[in-house]
Design a protein around this motif. Structure first.
Motif, PDB file in Angstrom:
ATOM      1  N   LEU A 177      46.067   7.487  37.691  1.00 12.44           N
ATOM      2  CA  LEU A 177      46.855   7.170  38.881  1.00 12.44           C
ATOM      3  C   LEU A 177      47.563   5.828  38.710  1.00 12.44           C
ATOM      4  O   LEU A 177      48.713   5.659  39.121  1.00 12.44           O
ATOM      5  N   ARG A 178      46.883   4.871  38.091  1.00 18.19           N
ATOM      6  CA  ARG A 178      47.505   3.567  37.867  1.00 18.19           C
ATOM      7  C   ARG A 178      48.687   3.686  36.913  1.00 18.19           C
ATOM      8  O   ARG A 178      49.734   3.062  37.114  1.00 18.19           O
ATOM      9  N   ALA A 179      48.526   4.490  35.857  1.00 19.08           N
ATOM     10  CA  ALA A 179      49.624   4.666  34.902  1.00 19.08           C
ATOM     11  C   ALA A 179      50.866   5.213  35.609  1.00 19.08           C
ATOM     12  O   ALA A 179      51.985   4.744  35.369  1.00 19.08           O
ATOM     13  N   LEU A 180      50.686   6.198  36.476  1.00 20.17           N
ATOM     14  CA  LEU A 180      51.828   6.778  37.201  1.00 20.17           C
ATOM     15  C   LEU A 180      52.472   5.745  38.119  1.00 20.17           C
ATOM     16  O   LEU A 180      53.702   5.670  38.230  1.00 20.17           O
ATOM     17  N   ARG A 181      51.643   4.933  38.799  1.00 23.38           N
ATOM     18  CA  ARG A 181      52.194   3.916  39.683  1.00 23.38           C
ATOM     19  C   ARG A 181      53.006   2.897  38.894  1.00 23.38           C
ATOM     20  O   ARG A 181      54.106   2.507  39.308  1.00 23.38           O
ATOM     21  N   VAL A 182      52.483   2.491  37.723  1.00 26.33           N
ATOM     22  CA  VAL A 182      53.203   1.517  36.896  1.00 26.33           C
ATOM     23  C   VAL A 182      54.511   2.111  36.390  1.00 26.33           C
ATOM     24  O   VAL A 182      55.568   1.469  36.456  1.00 26.33           O
ATOM     25  N   LEU A 183      54.468   3.335  35.889  1.00 24.88           N
ATOM     26  CA  LEU A 183      55.676   3.963  35.350  1.00 24.88           C
ATOM     27  C   LEU A 183      56.755   4.137  36.416  1.00 24.88           C
ATOM     28  O   LEU A 183      57.951   4.059  36.121  1.00 24.88           O
ATOM     29  N   THR A 230      58.789  11.403  25.862  1.00 25.08           N
ATOM     30  CA  THR A 230      58.335  10.771  27.107  1.00 25.08           C
ATOM     31  C   THR A 230      58.990  11.391  28.321  1.00 25.08           C
ATOM     32  O   THR A 230      58.373  11.523  29.383  1.00 25.08           O
ATOM     33  N   GLN A 231      60.246  11.814  28.169  1.00 28.30           N
ATOM     34  CA  GLN A 231      60.956  12.394  29.316  1.00 28.30           C
ATOM     35  C   GLN A 231      60.268  13.654  29.831  1.00 28.30           C
ATOM     36  O   GLN A 231      60.280  13.932  31.037  1.00 28.30           O
ATOM     37  N   LYS A 232      59.654  14.406  28.931  1.00 28.20           N
ATOM     38  CA  LYS A 232      58.913  15.601  29.355  1.00 28.20           C
ATOM     39  C   LYS A 232      57.776  15.204  30.294  1.00 28.20           C
ATOM     40  O   LYS A 232      57.538  15.858  31.312  1.00 28.20           O
ATOM     41  N   LEU A 233      57.072  14.121  29.929  1.00 28.05           N
ATOM     42  CA  LEU A 233      55.970  13.634  30.757  1.00 28.05           C
ATOM     43  C   LEU A 233      56.493  13.123  32.097  1.00 28.05           C
ATOM     44  O   LEU A 233      55.941  13.442  33.159  1.00 28.05           O
ATOM     45  N   LEU A 234      57.560  12.336  32.053  1.00 27.35           N
ATOM     46  CA  LEU A 234      58.129  11.773  33.279  1.00 27.35           C
ATOM     47  C   LEU A 234      58.641  12.866  34.208  1.00 27.35           C
ATOM     48  O   LEU A 234      58.436  12.812  35.430  1.00 27.35           O
ATOM     49  N   ASN A 235      59.307  13.868  33.651  1.00 28.13           N
ATOM     50  CA  ASN A 235      59.805  14.977  34.463  1.00 28.13           C
ATOM     51  C   ASN A 235      58.665  15.734  35.136  1.00 28.13           C
ATOM     52  O   ASN A 235      58.763  16.158  36.295  1.00 28.13           O
ATOM     53  N   HIS A 236      57.573  15.905  34.386  1.00 26.81           N
ATOM     54  CA  HIS A 236      56.424  16.643  34.923  1.00 26.81           C
ATOM     55  C   HIS A 236      55.857  15.965  36.159  1.00 26.81           C
ATOM     56  O   HIS A 236      55.433  16.644  37.110  1.00 26.81           O
ATOM     57  N   PHE A 237      55.852  14.618  36.156  1.00 29.82           N
ATOM     58  CA  PHE A 237      55.273  13.874  37.265  1.00 29.82           C
ATOM     59  C   PHE A 237      56.334  13.282  38.205  1.00 29.82           C
ATOM     60  O   PHE A 237      56.003  12.491  39.089  1.00 29.82           O
ATOM     61  N   GLY A 238      57.583  13.662  38.020  1.00 26.55           N
ATOM     62  CA  GLY A 238      58.628  13.217  38.918  1.00 26.55           C
ATOM     63  C   GLY A 238      58.923  11.730  38.845  1.00 26.55           C
ATOM     64  O   GLY A 238      59.239  11.112  39.874  1.00 26.55           O
ATOM     65  N   VAL A 239      58.851  11.149  37.664  1.00 25.23           N
ATOM     66  CA  VAL A 239      59.135   9.719  37.472  1.00 25.23           C
ATOM     67  C   VAL A 239      60.584   9.578  37.013  1.00 25.23           C
ATOM     68  O   VAL A 239      60.986  10.160  36.003  1.00 25.23           O
TER      69      VAL A 239
END
Length: 297
Positions: free
Chosen positions: A32-38, A52-61
């Motif tokens: 959860l902290r990683a997502l908040r930081v990103l 990395t974009q695949k990861l960011l897209n998955h979590f809506g970052v």
């Protein structure tokens, strides 16, 4: 959770460099902290922006990214440090795991520290530690080797140096590619003996996660029967001093020379030439190694 810890989560993200661990396979391992930081930083420095974009897209970052990898990290450091000095917040991620551990990131960390910029680790998944804790081998004393040299001679030299370094048993953690794993296991056997215990962890946290446990001889035999090997691998070795007297260094050299002389009819000179080529070292270096060993007898 203490009240002050809860309050800290609600504060705006402080300026500085954030080293953010990302999943090594299973996306649920993001914190959860990683997502908040990103989501909160101004930019994300990525080993590979596409990955990395695949990861960011998955979590809506939606945070902007830029490429920072082993070939351009030094060149990009000046630009990023200037932004950090201006009060920016920058996250660093690798394709998987903790940046700086056999991945880009360490150069930027050193530059940030020298510039007086705050550096914050954001813990998470790591392949070596994940393999270690599930290996069944000793976790009290371990030594991380990362990727060994790809050339046979340099690889053997490093393993022999490690064997000479420790006077007590230690668990070694090694990253290895599928196409070299059999060669590396053979080198481990030459240095610590066929009965040395090893654990091979493959595809950690993924659908086809697998642990192979046994002696190095047994694990080598299992892998040799497979048509092909896939996936990222962590090799754990129970390295015991003196466990294979004569199995490493000049001992294995003499055995290999004797084997070539017997099976292929080579004289010592030609056998030395063959082994020197196999190990990627000079023939004169091997000759001196034999002479030193004979002088100790």
């Amino acid at each position: 959770m203490a009240a002050d810890e809860q309050a800290s989560d609600l504060k705006p993200l402080a300026p500085g460099l954030y080293l953010v661990a990302t999943p090594i396979g299973n996306l649920e391992d993001i914190t959860l902290r990683a997502l908040r930081v990103l989501r909160s930083v101004d930019r994300i420095a990525c080993e590979d922006t596409r990955q990395t974009q695949k990861l960011l897209n998955h979590f809506g970052v939606a945070t902007p990214t830029l490429s920072v990898h082993e070939h351009n990290e030094a060149a990009r450091a000046g630009e990023l440090i200037a932004e950090l000095r201006d009060g920016k917040r920058i996250a660093v991620v690798s394709d998987a795991g903790m940046p700086g551990i056999s991945d880009p990131g360490s150069f930027l960390v050193k530059a940030a520290i020298e510039a007086g910029v705050a550096v914050y680790p954001v813990p998470g998944a790591n392949a070596a530690l994940s393999a270690l804790v599930a290996s069944g081998l000793d976790t009290e004393r371990f030594f991380f080797l990362g990727f060994l040299p790809s050339k046979a001679g340099a690889r053997m030299t490093e393993l022999e140096e490690v064997r000479a370094r420790f006077e007590d048993p230690v668990t070694l953690a090694i990253y290895e590619a599928p196409h070299r794993i059999l060669e590396t296991l053979a080198d481990v056997e030459r240095v610590w003996g066929a009965e040395a215990r090893v654990v091979l962890a493959r595809e950690l946290t993924k659908v086809h996660e697998e642990f192979l446990r046994g002696t190095v001889r047994e694990v080598r035999a299992q892998l040799a029967e497979r048509d092909r090997m896939r996936g990222e691998m962590v090799l754990l070795v129970e390295a015991k001093p003196g466990a294979a007297e004569g199995a490493g260094g000049a001992g294995s050299l003499r055995e290999r020379l004797a084997e070539l002389e017997k099976t292929e009819g080579l004289n010592e000179k030609d056998a030395l030439k063959r082994v020197a080529k196999e190990r990627g070292v000079s023939k004169s270096q091997l000759y001196r190694e034999i002479q030193r060993e004979r002088g100790r007898k």
